[in-house]
Design a protein around this motif. Sequence first.
Motif, PDB file in Angstrom:
ATOM      1  N   ARG A 155      18.174 -35.100 -99.418  1.00 36.83           N
ATOM      2  CA  ARG A 155      18.653 -34.769 -98.082  1.00 36.83           C
ATOM      3  C   ARG A 155      19.365 -35.970 -97.451  1.00 36.83           C
ATOM      4  N   THR A 156      18.842 -37.175 -97.703  1.00 39.28           N
ATOM      5  CA  THR A 156      19.459 -38.374 -97.143  1.00 39.28           C
ATOM      6  C   THR A 156      20.866 -38.590 -97.706  1.00 39.28           C
ATOM      7  N   THR A 157      21.054 -38.228 -98.968  1.00 39.09           N
ATOM      8  CA  THR A 157      22.383 -38.340 -99.580  1.00 39.09           C
ATOM      9  C   THR A 157      23.365 -37.418 -98.886  1.00 39.09           C
ATOM     10  N   ILE A 158      22.936 -36.172 -98.649  1.00 40.85           N
ATOM     11  CA  ILE A 158      23.783 -35.201 -97.955  1.00 40.85           C
ATOM     12  C   ILE A 158      24.098 -35.690 -96.550  1.00 40.85           C
ATOM     13  N   ALA A 159      23.088 -36.207 -95.849  1.00 37.85           N
ATOM     14  CA  ALA A 159      23.279 -36.707 -94.483  1.00 37.85           C
ATOM     15  C   ALA A 159      24.292 -37.850 -94.452  1.00 37.85           C
ATOM     16  N   ASN A 160      24.237 -38.737 -95.452  1.00 43.26           N
ATOM     17  CA  ASN A 160      25.177 -39.866 -95.504  1.00 43.26           C
ATOM     18  C   ASN A 160      26.615 -39.388 -95.674  1.00 43.26           C
ATOM     19  N   TYR A 161      26.799 -38.355 -96.498  1.00 45.38           N
ATOM     20  CA  TYR A 161      28.149 -37.800 -96.660  1.00 45.38           C
ATOM     21  C   TYR A 161      28.637 -37.174 -95.354  1.00 45.38           C
ATOM     22  N   LEU A 162      27.780 -36.408 -94.709  1.00 42.80           N
ATOM     23  CA  LEU A 162      28.174 -35.725 -93.475  1.00 42.80           C
ATOM     24  C   LEU A 162      28.537 -36.711 -92.375  1.00 42.80           C
ATOM     25  N   LYS A 179      41.573 -45.976-100.430  1.00 39.50           N
ATOM     26  CA  LYS A 179      41.916 -47.264 -99.828  1.00 39.50           C
ATOM     27  C   LYS A 179      40.651 -48.007 -99.424  1.00 39.50           C
ATOM     28  N   ILE A 180      39.602 -47.250 -99.163  1.00 43.97           N
ATOM     29  CA  ILE A 180      38.324 -47.809 -98.741  1.00 43.97           C
ATOM     30  C   ILE A 180      37.228 -46.965 -99.382  1.00 43.97           C
ATOM     31  N   ASP A 181      36.139 -47.613 -99.813  1.00 45.42           N
ATOM     32  CA  ASP A 181      35.079 -46.837-100.472  1.00 45.42           C
ATOM     33  C   ASP A 181      34.034 -46.385 -99.455  1.00 45.42           C
ATOM     34  N   MET A 182      33.139 -45.540 -99.916  1.00 43.23           N
ATOM     35  CA  MET A 182      32.137 -44.951 -99.031  1.00 43.23           C
ATOM     36  C   MET A 182      31.217 -46.011 -98.439  1.00 43.23           C
ATOM     37  N   ALA A 183      30.871 -47.023 -99.210  1.00 40.92           N
ATOM     38  CA  ALA A 183      29.967 -48.067 -98.721  1.00 40.92           C
ATOM     39  C   ALA A 183      30.561 -48.797 -97.527  1.00 40.92           C
ATOM     40  N   HIS A 184      31.854 -49.137 -97.612  1.00 42.62           N
ATOM     41  CA  HIS A 184      32.523 -49.788 -96.490  1.00 42.62           C
ATOM     42  C   HIS A 184      32.597 -48.845 -95.290  1.00 42.62           C
ATOM     43  N   ALA A 185      32.951 -47.584 -95.557  1.00 46.40           N
ATOM     44  CA  ALA A 185      33.116 -46.618 -94.471  1.00 46.40           C
ATOM     45  C   ALA A 185      31.819 -46.403 -93.704  1.00 46.40           C
ATOM     46  N   ARG A 186      30.711 -46.356 -94.422  1.00 47.10           N
ATOM     47  CA  ARG A 186      29.420 -46.123 -93.766  1.00 47.10           C
ATOM     48  C   ARG A 186      29.061 -47.245 -92.792  1.00 47.10           C
ATOM     49  N   THR A 187      29.505 -48.453 -93.071  1.00 48.93           N
ATOM     50  CA  THR A 187      29.178 -49.567 -92.176  1.00 48.93           C
ATOM     51  C   THR A 187      29.885 -49.432 -90.830  1.00 48.93           C
ATOM     52  N   LEU A 188      30.954 -48.626 -90.768  1.00 44.47           N
ATOM     53  CA  LEU A 188      31.713 -48.467 -89.526  1.00 44.47           C
ATOM     54  C   LEU A 188      31.099 -47.428 -88.591  1.00 44.47           C
ATOM     55  N   LYS A 213      30.180 -58.551 -95.247  1.00 45.02           N
ATOM     56  CA  LYS A 213      30.962 -59.158 -94.170  1.00 45.02           C
ATOM     57  C   LYS A 213      31.248 -58.131 -93.079  1.00 45.02           C
ATOM     58  N   VAL A 214      31.562 -56.907 -93.485  1.00 48.33           N
ATOM     59  CA  VAL A 214      31.823 -55.844 -92.509  1.00 48.33           C
ATOM     60  C   VAL A 214      30.571 -55.576 -91.681  1.00 48.33           C
ATOM     61  N   GLU A 215      29.417 -55.559 -92.339  1.00 39.03           N
ATOM     62  CA  GLU A 215      28.149 -55.346 -91.632  1.00 39.03           C
ATOM     63  C   GLU A 215      27.935 -56.445 -90.586  1.00 39.03           C
TER      64      GLU A 215
END
Length: 302
Positions: A155-162, A179-188, A213-215
């Motif tokens: 469920r946490t995986t689904i929540a992260n995508y949403l 251009k940007i991966d999911m890990a970077h995007a999630r930090t925003l 660094k983004v975090e």
Amino acid sequence: MAKKMVLGRGLDALITIDEVKTEGSSSINEIDLSKIQVNPDQPRHIFDEEALRELAASIKQIGVIQPITLRQTSDESYQIIAGERRYRASLLVGLTSIPAYVRTAEDETVMEMALIENIQREDLNSIEIALAYQNLLETYDLTQEQLSERVGKKRTTIANYLRLLKLPAEIQMGIRDKKIDMAHARTLIPLEDVAAQLEVYELILEEGLSVRKVEEYVRAITKGEKLEELLKEEKAVEVVKKSGVKKATPEEFEMLKTHLSKFFAAKVQLTCNENGKGKISIPFKSEEELERIISIFDQLKK
């Protein structure tokens, strides 16, 4: 609302590694490509052209090894459940027919089956997966927990995508276009201000920042600091590193002292004489604060 369909015996009832099973099928049919239509609810919308050409070259040499899966929509028409890449590659080669399993499937289960097939094979980009999850949740009035059981994901995986769908369209496009991966995007996501999200996003593209660094930037911005000021402080530190302390201007010294004070969360003292010699002192008010400062140095060693 359409009647909900349960997958019954779980993913094993539908999938073998990367293909949907065809319960009740005893043979493979050769279906004319002209009678096949793509699934309009196919979760994947982007097909890598180079990979498609490579698959086409393989099919030209040895044919279609793994049959695609179709459902019959009329006497002379079929719709793809799984295997659209093989279908597209076969068209590129100029084939007139393709081996296929034909199964009976209700309209409401076709998208679900296509989603599961693609997710299990990791053929979708993060935004396509997120949109497909959202579509399933809304179409079948599911909870995230119920969807988790259907697609075999936490469920946490689904929540992260949403959560990615909360980001501005420009950033979502960047994820889609790699251009940007999911890990970077999630930090925003913690940044509530869209302008701040886009500002950091552009910096990621320009500087190739690490997730860590983004975090760091995001934490500072959420505490009220401005990205512009953070960058100025870092630039001052770099100037000191490259040019030597004795060549730094008073303004740069002050910025460096401010940066160190923020970093250690303590009032750092910095002194320097005309020969470039000096000292940095970090005062502490208790043993606990001393331990906290020491722990920061320990982390820097790692």
